[in-house]
Design a protein around this motif. Structure first.
Motif, PDB file in Angstrom:
ATOM      1  N   THR A 297       0.859  -1.187   0.000  1.00 32.13           N
ATOM      2  CA  THR A 297       0.000   0.000   0.000  1.00 32.13           C
ATOM      3  C   THR A 297       0.891   1.230   0.000  1.00 32.13           C
ATOM      4  N   SER A 298       0.961   1.897  -1.138  1.00 30.95           N
ATOM      5  CA  SER A 298       1.922   2.984  -1.306  1.00 30.95           C
ATOM      6  C   SER A 298       1.579   4.207  -0.459  1.00 30.95           C
ATOM      7  N   SER A 299       0.305   4.587  -0.395  1.00 27.69           N
ATOM      8  CA  SER A 299      -0.046   5.803   0.324  1.00 27.69           C
ATOM      9  C   SER A 299       0.145   5.648   1.827  1.00 27.69           C
ATOM     10  N   SER A 300      -0.283   4.521   2.400  1.00 25.95           N
ATOM     11  CA  SER A 300      -0.135   4.338   3.844  1.00 25.95           C
ATOM     12  C   SER A 300       1.329   4.143   4.229  1.00 25.95           C
ATOM     13  N   SER A 301       2.114   3.494   3.343  1.00 29.37           N
ATOM     14  CA  SER A 301       3.543   3.323   3.640  1.00 29.37           C
ATOM     15  C   SER A 301       4.240   4.669   3.683  1.00 29.37           C
ATOM     16  N   ALA A 302       3.907   5.538   2.707  1.00 29.40           N
ATOM     17  CA  ALA A 302       4.498   6.875   2.725  1.00 29.40           C
ATOM     18  C   ALA A 302       4.038   7.652   3.950  1.00 29.40           C
ATOM     19  N   GLY A 303       2.762   7.477   4.328  1.00 32.25           N
ATOM     20  CA  GLY A 303       2.253   8.168   5.509  1.00 32.25           C
ATOM     21  C   GLY A 303       2.953   7.731   6.776  1.00 32.25           C
ATOM     22  N   ARG A 304       3.230   6.441   6.902  1.00 34.90           N
ATOM     23  CA  ARG A 304       3.932   5.961   8.093  1.00 34.90           C
ATOM     24  C   ARG A 304       5.329   6.570   8.175  1.00 34.90           C
ATOM     25  N   LEU A 305       6.015   6.653   7.022  1.00 30.56           N
ATOM     26  CA  LEU A 305       7.343   7.249   7.026  1.00 30.56           C
ATOM     27  C   LEU A 305       7.283   8.721   7.411  1.00 30.56           C
ATOM     28  N   LEU A 306       6.248   9.407   6.940  1.00 26.81           N
ATOM     29  CA  LEU A 306       6.092  10.814   7.304  1.00 26.81           C
ATOM     30  C   LEU A 306       5.862  10.966   8.808  1.00 26.81           C
ATOM     31  N   GLY A 307       5.035  10.080   9.365  1.00 23.18           N
ATOM     32  CA  GLY A 307       4.792  10.125  10.798  1.00 23.18           C
ATOM     33  C   GLY A 307       6.039   9.839  11.596  1.00 23.18           C
ATOM     34  N   LEU A 308       6.815   8.821  11.161  1.00 21.18           N
ATOM     35  CA  LEU A 308       8.060   8.505  11.852  1.00 21.18           C
ATOM     36  C   LEU A 308       9.046   9.657  11.754  1.00 21.18           C
ATOM     37  N   ALA A 309       9.132  10.276  10.578  1.00 19.64           N
ATOM     38  CA  ALA A 309      10.069  11.374  10.397  1.00 19.64           C
ATOM     39  C   ALA A 309       9.714  12.556  11.284  1.00 19.64           C
ATOM     40  N   THR A 310       8.424  12.690  11.615  1.00 19.53           N
ATOM     41  CA  THR A 310       7.985  13.797  12.466  1.00 19.53           C
ATOM     42  C   THR A 310       8.356  13.570  13.921  1.00 19.53           C
ATOM     43  N   THR A 311       8.153  12.331  14.396  1.00 17.04           N
ATOM     44  CA  THR A 311       8.367  12.042  15.818  1.00 17.04           C
ATOM     45  C   THR A 311       9.722  11.410  16.094  1.00 17.04           C
ATOM     46  N   THR A 312      10.169  10.530  15.231  1.00 15.29           N
ATOM     47  CA  THR A 312      11.460   9.856  15.422  1.00 15.29           C
ATOM     48  C   THR A 312      12.230   9.888  14.105  1.00 15.29           C
ATOM     49  N   PRO A 313      12.843  10.991  13.764  1.00 14.58           N
ATOM     50  CA  PRO A 313      13.511  11.124  12.462  1.00 14.58           C
ATOM     51  C   PRO A 313      14.635  10.123  12.241  1.00 14.58           C
ATOM     52  N   ASP A 314      15.318   9.717  13.320  1.00 16.51           N
ATOM     53  CA  ASP A 314      16.407   8.750  13.148  1.00 16.51           C
ATOM     54  C   ASP A 314      15.869   7.399  12.686  1.00 16.51           C
ATOM     55  N   VAL A 315      14.727   6.990  13.228  1.00 19.63           N
ATOM     56  CA  VAL A 315      14.122   5.722  12.814  1.00 19.63           C
ATOM     57  C   VAL A 315      13.714   5.795  11.342  1.00 19.63           C
ATOM     58  N   ALA A 316      13.115   6.925  10.964  1.00 25.29           N
ATOM     59  CA  ALA A 316      12.715   7.085   9.566  1.00 25.29           C
ATOM     60  C   ALA A 316      13.923   7.028   8.640  1.00 25.29           C
ATOM     61  N   GLU A 317      15.053   7.582   9.083  1.00 22.84           N
ATOM     62  CA  GLU A 317      16.264   7.562   8.264  1.00 22.84           C
ATOM     63  C   GLU A 317      16.787   6.144   8.086  1.00 22.84           C
ATOM     64  N   VAL A 318      16.703   5.342   9.158  1.00 17.58           N
ATOM     65  CA  VAL A 318      17.141   3.946   9.057  1.00 17.58           C
ATOM     66  C   VAL A 318      16.262   3.188   8.068  1.00 17.58           C
ATOM     67  N   ILE A 319      14.959   3.402   8.136  1.00 16.72           N
ATOM     68  CA  ILE A 319      14.051   2.718   7.211  1.00 16.72           C
ATOM     69  C   ILE A 319      14.320   3.150   5.772  1.00 16.72           C
ATOM     70  N   GLU A 320      14.567   4.449   5.563  1.00 17.68           N
ATOM     71  CA  GLU A 320      14.901   4.931   4.231  1.00 17.68           C
ATOM     72  C   GLU A 320      16.182   4.269   3.738  1.00 17.68           C
ATOM     73  N   ASP A 321      17.136   4.092   4.652  1.00 13.98           N
ATOM     74  CA  ASP A 321      18.393   3.430   4.300  1.00 13.98           C
ATOM     75  C   ASP A 321      18.140   1.986   3.881  1.00 13.98           C
ATOM     76  N   LEU A 322      17.256   1.303   4.615  1.00 12.91           N
ATOM     77  CA  LEU A 322      16.926  -0.078   4.286  1.00 12.91           C
ATOM     78  C   LEU A 322      16.239  -0.181   2.928  1.00 12.91           C
ATOM     79  N   LEU A 323      15.471   0.844   2.560  1.00 13.08           N
ATOM     80  CA  LEU A 323      14.751   0.823   1.290  1.00 13.08           C
ATOM     81  C   LEU A 323      15.628   1.201   0.109  1.00 13.08           C
ATOM     82  N   SER A 324      16.801   1.795   0.394  1.00 13.82           N
ATOM     83  CA  SER A 324      17.726   2.164  -0.678  1.00 13.82           C
ATOM     84  C   SER A 324      18.637   0.980  -0.965  1.00 13.82           C
ATOM     85  N   VAL A 325      18.781   0.656  -2.257  1.00  8.98           N
ATOM     86  CA  VAL A 325      19.536  -0.537  -2.650  1.00  8.98           C
ATOM     87  C   VAL A 325      20.954  -0.162  -3.039  1.00  8.98           C
TER      88      VAL A 325
END
Length: 336
Positions: free
Chosen positions: A247-275
């Motif tokens: 689900t593309s929209s909810s996945s992006a929304g979760r990342l936005l929420g994480l970036a707002t409250t826990t930006p370091d966690v969001a950065e780790v997830i972005e790192d995991l998604l980058s190949v």
């Protein structure tokens, strides 16, 4: 080439035929100019029976009729120097001009045959490939991820109605099929029968459902993964035959929420998604030496899940406590 084949666009070769023809045409014009300049510089050694003088226009006229072997003979060299230039420069230029003319003609005549041969060879080699339905942002990201995970560009085929999207696919080395991924015709052009997997990355949820249904009907054994914009439509993709639904929209929304409250966690997830750099998620088969209790396993990389018989078990799932033959480990690996 028939209408069926015209739907397929292969990556361009190392040199485009039009570029080759353009270069040959420029060289031919250069030969004409060279001979004309030489004739004009040495105009005292040439004779024109009409007015006993050779103008710049006469020099170009002499050059064109001589280079093209028309040779009317009205302007001709009479001095030893002019004859030497004709022997050393003009005659080889005439031969080279003929070679360019014949070569360019053959280039045009054989281009159709070459394209048909490339297409035939592409069809024969097309097996166990991945079809990407829709080559927008999601489709391109999927292709980049697949290429980063060891796939060759020849193993990926994009299906899209947009010419610009297909141009981007061929620029990446992929083959492209012009058409809608919801139609059997386009998917058959892409070799759906022999495909190993299908990525459904179209923009609309209803099109994603129809593309999934069509792909599953044409190839019951392929792995079908699909993206959907709304959570409420995810079950439709599963019922249509998709093995995995994102689900593309909810996945992006979760990342936005994480970036707002826990930006370091969001950065780790972005790192995991980058190949290809930083942290990646990878899957590998369990070695015989690793069979047994997962808690006693000391792997090089953190294990986050175990894949067993088509099911994904989290590392803390009781069923994943004992590793069995055929299991696969989902790990977090470092790409340096």
């Amino acid at each position: 080439m028939d209408a069926y084949d015209s739907h397929i666009e292969l990556p361009a070769g190392r040199r485009h035929p039009l570029r080759t023809i353009g270069e040959r045409l420029a060289l031919a014009v250069g030969l004409v100019v060279l001979v004309a300049v030489l004739a004009y510089i040495g105009r005292d050694g040439y004779i024109d029976p009409e007015d006993d003088s050779v103008s710049l226009l006469d020099a170009f006229y002499y050059s064109t009729v001589t280079i093209t072997t028309t040779g009317y003979g009205d302007i001709r060299p009479v001095s030893d120097g002019a004859r030497l230039v004709t022997t050393v420069v003009v005659t080889p230029a005439r031969i080279l001009f003929l070679i360019l003319l014949v070569g360019t003609t053959l280039e045009v005549l054989t281009e159709r045959t070459r394209a048909a041969y490339r297409l035939s060879r592409w069809r024969r080699a097309l097996k166990d490939h991945v079809i990407i339905c829709g080559f927008g942002t999601k489709g391109r990201a999927a292709a980049t991820t697949l290429l980063g995970n060891g796939y060759e560009p020849e193993q990926l085929v994009a299906v899209d109605e947009d010419p610009s999207a297909r141009a981007k696919a061929t620029s990446m080395g992929l083959s492209a099929v012009a058409g809608s991924a919801t139609t059997q015709h386009a998917l058959r052009d892409a070799g759906i029968v022999d495909a190993a997997a299908v990525v459904v990355a179209v923009d609309r949820d209803d099109a994603a459902v129809l593309a999934t249904l069509t792909a599953r009907e044409l190839n019951p054994n392929a792995t079908v993964v699909a993206a959907v914009r709304e959570d409420e439509n995810a079950h439709l993709l599963h019922e249509s035959g998709a093995n995995s639904v994102i689900t593309s929209s909810s996945s992006a929304g979760r990342l936005l929420g994480l970036a707002t409250t826990t930006p370091d966690v969001a950065e780790v997830i972005e790192d995991l998604l980058s190949v290809g750099a930083g942290l990646d998620i990878a899957e590998r088969p369990v070695d015989e030496s690793e069979l047994g209790p997962l808690a006693e396993l000391r792997p090089r990389n953190p294990v986050v899940a175990v894949s067993r018989d088509g099911r994904l078990l989290r590392f803390d799932d009781p069923e994943a406590a004992e590793l069995r033959p055929g299991d696969r480990l989902v790990e977090i690996v470092s790409r340096g």
